[in-house]
Scaffold this active site. Structure first.
Site, mmCIF file in Angstrom:
data_model
loop_
_atom_site.group_PDB
_atom_site.id
_atom_site.type_symbol
_atom_site.label_atom_id
_atom_site.label_comp_id
_atom_site.label_asym_id
_atom_site.label_seq_id
_atom_site.Cartn_x
_atom_site.Cartn_y
_atom_site.Cartn_z
ATOM 1 N N MET A 20 -8.140 -6.556 10.483
ATOM 2 C CA MET A 20 -8.928 -7.786 10.484
ATOM 3 C C MET A 20 -8.617 -8.624 9.247
ATOM 4 O O MET A 20 -8.574 -9.851 9.312
ATOM 5 C CB MET A 20 -10.414 -7.436 10.559
ATOM 6 C CG MET A 20 -11.219 -8.388 11.359
ATOM 7 S SD MET A 20 -10.441 -8.975 12.865
ATOM 8 C CE MET A 20 -11.787 -8.982 13.958
ATOM 9 N N TYR A 21 -8.402 -7.949 8.106
ATOM 10 C CA TYR A 21 -7.995 -8.670 6.888
ATOM 11 C C TYR A 21 -6.669 -9.386 7.163
ATOM 12 O O TYR A 21 -6.524 -10.575 6.852
ATOM 13 C CB TYR A 21 -7.849 -7.682 5.726
ATOM 14 C CG TYR A 21 -7.353 -8.308 4.442
ATOM 15 C CD1 TYR A 21 -8.178 -9.132 3.677
ATOM 16 C CD2 TYR A 21 -6.049 -8.092 3.992
ATOM 17 C CE1 TYR A 21 -7.724 -9.708 2.498
ATOM 18 C CE2 TYR A 21 -5.590 -8.673 2.817
ATOM 19 C CZ TYR A 21 -6.427 -9.476 2.073
ATOM 20 O OH TYR A 21 -5.969 -10.058 0.905
ATOM 21 N N SER A 22 -5.730 -8.667 7.773
ATOM 22 C CA SER A 22 -4.432 -9.262 8.084
ATOM 23 C C SER A 22 -4.596 -10.445 9.049
ATOM 24 O O SER A 22 -3.986 -11.502 8.858
ATOM 25 C CB SER A 22 -3.521 -8.191 8.691
ATOM 26 O OG SER A 22 -2.330 -8.756 9.147
#
Ligand SMILES: NC(=O)c1ccc[n+]([C@@H]2O[C@H](COP(=O)([O-])OP(=O)(O)OC[C@H]3O[C@@H](n4cnc5c(N)ncnc54)[C@H](O)[C@@H]3O)[C@@H](O)[C@H]2O)c1
Length: 260
Positions: free
Chosen positions: A159-161
């Site tokens: 999700m960060y990516s």
């Protein structure tokens, strides 16, 4: 220490969101050293007061609280910056959510939602009000902080990516939309950088584990070490300055050769 004083930012008004620690604070210091007037913003009042004190030793700077998740908080911050210094010339958007490392199927919906709320909607909120203010005062520059993880997949941080890929999408689209109206928008994509955020992630490691982790990381990076926050700030400063006037919608990778 990097000397960036060659950049033409004297008397410019810069707003650094996520500017009280790490890459944001290093950027604020670099702007102040160039003679810019700076507003730093984040949620934590204590860290804000500390950052303001550090910055004031070198120039004109003020802290103002803001939560990028809340559009009205960002609108109020931008209005404060314009009231305080008369205009907004440069903005740097560096805030991000501290998501917990987790495999895809084990990631909590709450953590996934918070990541997108801060890292994507937060950047949207910041850009929206910054652009509005810059249109009013005749132009400016915006630099969004993405990541090398915005250009490649990351096991344990999907999700960060995804959020950091989105930052590049927002940057590219808005750059095309507003360059004709005097607003130049770019992104920076740091690799692993020594900041409090990274320290928090490894706070539970023993000394031996920390050493092994740092050695492993360093070995994966061609330059053989992590970045210092001021090395990322230097790229942000250049993208914010007239010295990069023909650079538009770019995602500048600053990663010691990792993605090369
Ligand atoms: N450190 C790294 O290795 C690294 C690598 C690539 C990209 N980045 C990116 O660089 C940026 C800065 O990271 P850092 O390492 O300096 O982290 P940091 O934790 O030191 O700084 C983050 C700042 O954002 C602020 N912030 C967090 N949530 C906020 C919110 N909702 N509203 C307002 N402010 C908020 C924090 O108070 C802090 O000032 C982030 O976008 C991060 O994803 C960091």
């Amino acid at each position: 220490m990097i000397d960036n004083r060659q950049y033409s930012l004297h008397n410019k008004v810069a707003l650094i969101i996520g500017g009280t620690t790490g890459i944001g604070l290093a950027s604020a210091k670099a702007f102040v050293a160039c003679g810019a007037r700076v507003v730093v913003a984040a949620r934590n009042l204590g860290r804000g007061a500390e950052a303001e004190l550090q910055l004031r030793a070198f120039g004109d700077a003020v802290f103002h609280p803001c939560d990028v998740n809340d559009p009205s908080s960002v609108a109020e911050l931008v209005a404060f910056s314009v009231n305080r210094f008369g205009q907004l010339d440069c903005a740097v958007n560096s805030a991000a959510y501290d998501s917990k490392p987790a495999t895809f199927h084990e990631m909590s919906n709450e953590d996934a939602g918070n990541t997108i709320s801060t890292d994507v909607m937060g950047i949207f909120n910041c850009m929206k009000y910054q652009i509005e203010a810059m249109l009013h005062s005749g132009g400016g520059t915006i630099v969004n902080v993405s990541s090398v993880n915005g250009l490649s997949g990351v096991p344990g941080a999907a999700m960060y990516s995804a959020g950091k890929h989105a930052v590049i999408g927002l940057t590219r689209s808005a750059a095309k939309e507003y360059i004709g109206r005097g607003i130049r928008i770019n992104a920076v994509c740091p690799g692993a950088t020594e900041t409090p955020r990274r320290e928090r992630r490894t706070a539970h490691y023993s000394d031996d584990q920390l050493l092994a982790h740092k050695e492993q990381l360093a070995q994966a990076i061609p330059i053989g070490r992590l970045a210092r926050a001021e090395e990322i700030a230097s790229a942000i400063l250049w993208l914010s300055s007239p010295e990069s006037s023909y650079v538009v919608g770019h995602s500048l990778v600053v990663d010691g050769g990792l993605l090369a």
